[in-house]
Each structure stands twice: as C-alpha cells, then as structure tokens.
Design a protein around this motif. Sequence first.
Motif, short mmCIF file in Angstrom:
data_model
loop_
_atom_site.label_atom_id
_atom_site.label_comp_id
_atom_site.label_asym_id
_atom_site.label_seq_id
_atom_site.Cartn_x
_atom_site.Cartn_y
_atom_site.Cartn_z
N ARG A 161 0.85 -1.26 -0.01
CA ARG A 161 0.13 0.12 0.07
C ARG A 161 1.00 1.40 0.03
O ARG A 161 0.27 2.48 0.00
CB ARG A 161 -0.86 0.09 1.29
CG ARG A 161 -1.92 -1.00 0.85
CD ARG A 161 -2.54 -1.39 2.36
NE ARG A 161 -2.98 -0.21 3.30
CZ ARG A 161 -3.15 -0.17 4.53
NH1 ARG A 161 -3.07 -1.30 5.31
NH2 ARG A 161 -3.49 0.83 5.10
N ARG A 163 2.88 3.96 -1.88
CA ARG A 163 2.92 4.22 -2.98
C ARG A 163 4.52 4.57 -3.54
O ARG A 163 4.95 4.39 -4.52
CB ARG A 163 2.46 5.51 -3.27
CG ARG A 163 0.78 5.20 -3.36
CD ARG A 163 0.38 4.65 -4.76
NE ARG A 163 -1.03 4.71 -4.88
CZ ARG A 163 -1.67 5.63 -5.65
NH1 ARG A 163 -1.12 6.76 -5.95
NH2 ARG A 163 -2.99 5.67 -5.81
N ASN A 164 5.33 4.96 -2.61
CA ASN A 164 6.78 5.27 -2.90
C ASN A 164 7.51 4.13 -1.88
O ASN A 164 8.73 4.62 -1.05
CB ASN A 164 7.28 6.81 -2.64
CG ASN A 164 6.89 6.98 -1.14
OD1 ASN A 164 6.01 6.59 -0.55
ND2 ASN A 164 7.58 7.98 -0.59
N ALA A 208 6.59 7.37 -6.71
CA ALA A 208 5.55 8.40 -6.65
C ALA A 208 5.75 9.55 -7.06
O ALA A 208 6.93 10.30 -7.08
CB ALA A 208 5.18 8.36 -5.04
N GLU A 223 -1.79 4.10 0.64
CA GLU A 223 -3.34 4.01 0.55
C GLU A 223 -4.05 3.57 1.71
O GLU A 223 -3.65 2.61 2.28
CB GLU A 223 -3.38 2.88 -0.70
CG GLU A 223 -2.77 3.66 -2.01
CD GLU A 223 -3.16 2.55 -3.08
OE1 GLU A 223 -4.00 1.50 -3.02
OE2 GLU A 223 -2.59 2.38 -4.10
N VAL A 228 -4.86 8.10 -0.67
CA VAL A 228 -3.55 8.27 -0.53
C VAL A 228 -3.41 9.33 0.42
O VAL A 228 -3.58 10.47 0.31
CB VAL A 228 -2.82 8.63 -1.81
CG1 VAL A 228 -1.22 8.74 -1.28
CG2 VAL A 228 -2.90 7.27 -2.97
#
Length: 270
Positions: A161, A163-164, A208, A223, A228
């Motif tokens: 979850r 993103r980066n 991201a 997330e 987000v």
Amino acid sequence: MTTAAASAPETTGVGALLREWRGRRRISQLELALRADSSARHISFIETGRARPSQEMVLRLAEHLDVPVRERNALLVAAGYAPAFPETPMDDPAMAALRAGMERLLTGYEPYPALVVDGMYNVQAANRGTTMLLEGIDASLLRPPLNAMRITLHPGGLAPRIRNFLEWRGHLFAQMERQLALLRSAPLRALYEEVRNYPLPEGGRQVASFGEHPPFALPMMIEHDGTVLSFVSTIATFNTPMDVTVSELAVETLLPADPETAARLRKTAR
C-alpha cells in the motif's frame, strides 16, 4: 624489541574499544584529552593498555565520545567494572510512570499516528491513529511482539500500500544501518538481514509523483480506504537516559504532509 611490544596498541579490552570509538568520532587523542580534562599521553596509555582507566574515566570518555548507553556498559565490563546502567523491562513496576507518560503523549497526538518502539523496533505502545493504518494486513504480523520494520516492509504488511515503497524502504534501511554502526547487536543484525530479503510487493518499484510542490521531507505515501495519505516521520528520544531500555526507546510521530491527509484523519476520528 621489548620497547616495541610495550608500545604496541592493545587489540582487545577497553583500550581497543575506546580507540575504536574515537576513530568513529574522528577526533584525535589530544582533542579527546582536552574534552575529558586529561592528557593525550594518558589517553594513549589507556588505548595501548599501559594504563587501566578508573570507572569514572571510562564513563567520562564514553560521554565525550557520545557512546550509546548499552555500549557504555560494555566498556565498563571490558575495563573490569560492573555495568553502571540497569536494563529494566518495560513491564516492570518501576516503569509505570514512564508507560503512563507515553500513553498520555500518544493519546494527545491523535488523530495522527504515533507509536513507541524499542531498540529492536518492537512496538511498546501505539495510538488509535496508528491502528487505523494496520487494517487489512496479515494477521501473523500482528502477533506480539509487533515489529514496526516487519509490519512496514513485509509483502503481507503495509508494503503493497506504500506508493513510494522503494524510497521509504531505502530510508528505513539507512536508519537501521546507522544503528548497526553504533551497536554490536546480533538480534538487530538478524532483523536487518531478514527485512532486506523480503521480496518487493507487486508494484513496489514504482516511484510516486509529488506534483508541483515537492514535500519538505520524504513522505510515506500510503493507500487507506481508497485514499492516498501522506505522512512525514519525526522521531524523539529521551535526554540523558540512565537506563539501557529507556535509552533505546523512540517515539515516532507521523505528521500529515498535506492538508488533505490532515482533513481525512480528522474526519475519520469523528
């Protein structure tokens, strides 16, 4: 030949350890002597094993070398003295005031996530903002003791979850590497090797985009429930700890990195 042997550096014992710490801090014998109100000659004699430092001198040198509390005990033992700092379990009655204080601190930070971890990243306390982020992760990772590194980096944890993920993973590895440079901890080394070998989650190589306005610090972008959330992490430790356990506690708070995250957390709390 006898003179050479007498002046050869000590390879074991407190002298060798102090020399190693001085090298890590990149200061000379003279500079250390000035800080510790001693002489470069005496520091040299201690490091080569020609002089045995007093307990007070060991602690004074350790303080000026900024040696971690656990390692100060190791220096004392190497010099032939008893450890000076206790290591009190968190569930000991003597820690009641500390536990209560940490709970008040974490509760006061809500609805934002905050937690307390020990030197092995085991979670000692957490608030409701943190538990919100744990929804849906593998139940095996939630069995005590909860470990923040495993929960964050395991493919069954938060990793899919984030993103980066690559950037955040690199940040956490660098943090552990700094600790390992200061502590001779086999359990911490084992944890580091374990989490480094976790496979990347699906999509874990994506980077991201931060849009037009780059963040002021590397955020964790995660997330949650179709949204987000973006957080920056701050870590606080105790000043002048007198206990090994307390010296290794860290309070980590996750500060919303944008207004949208702050608004979402306040709405969820209501």
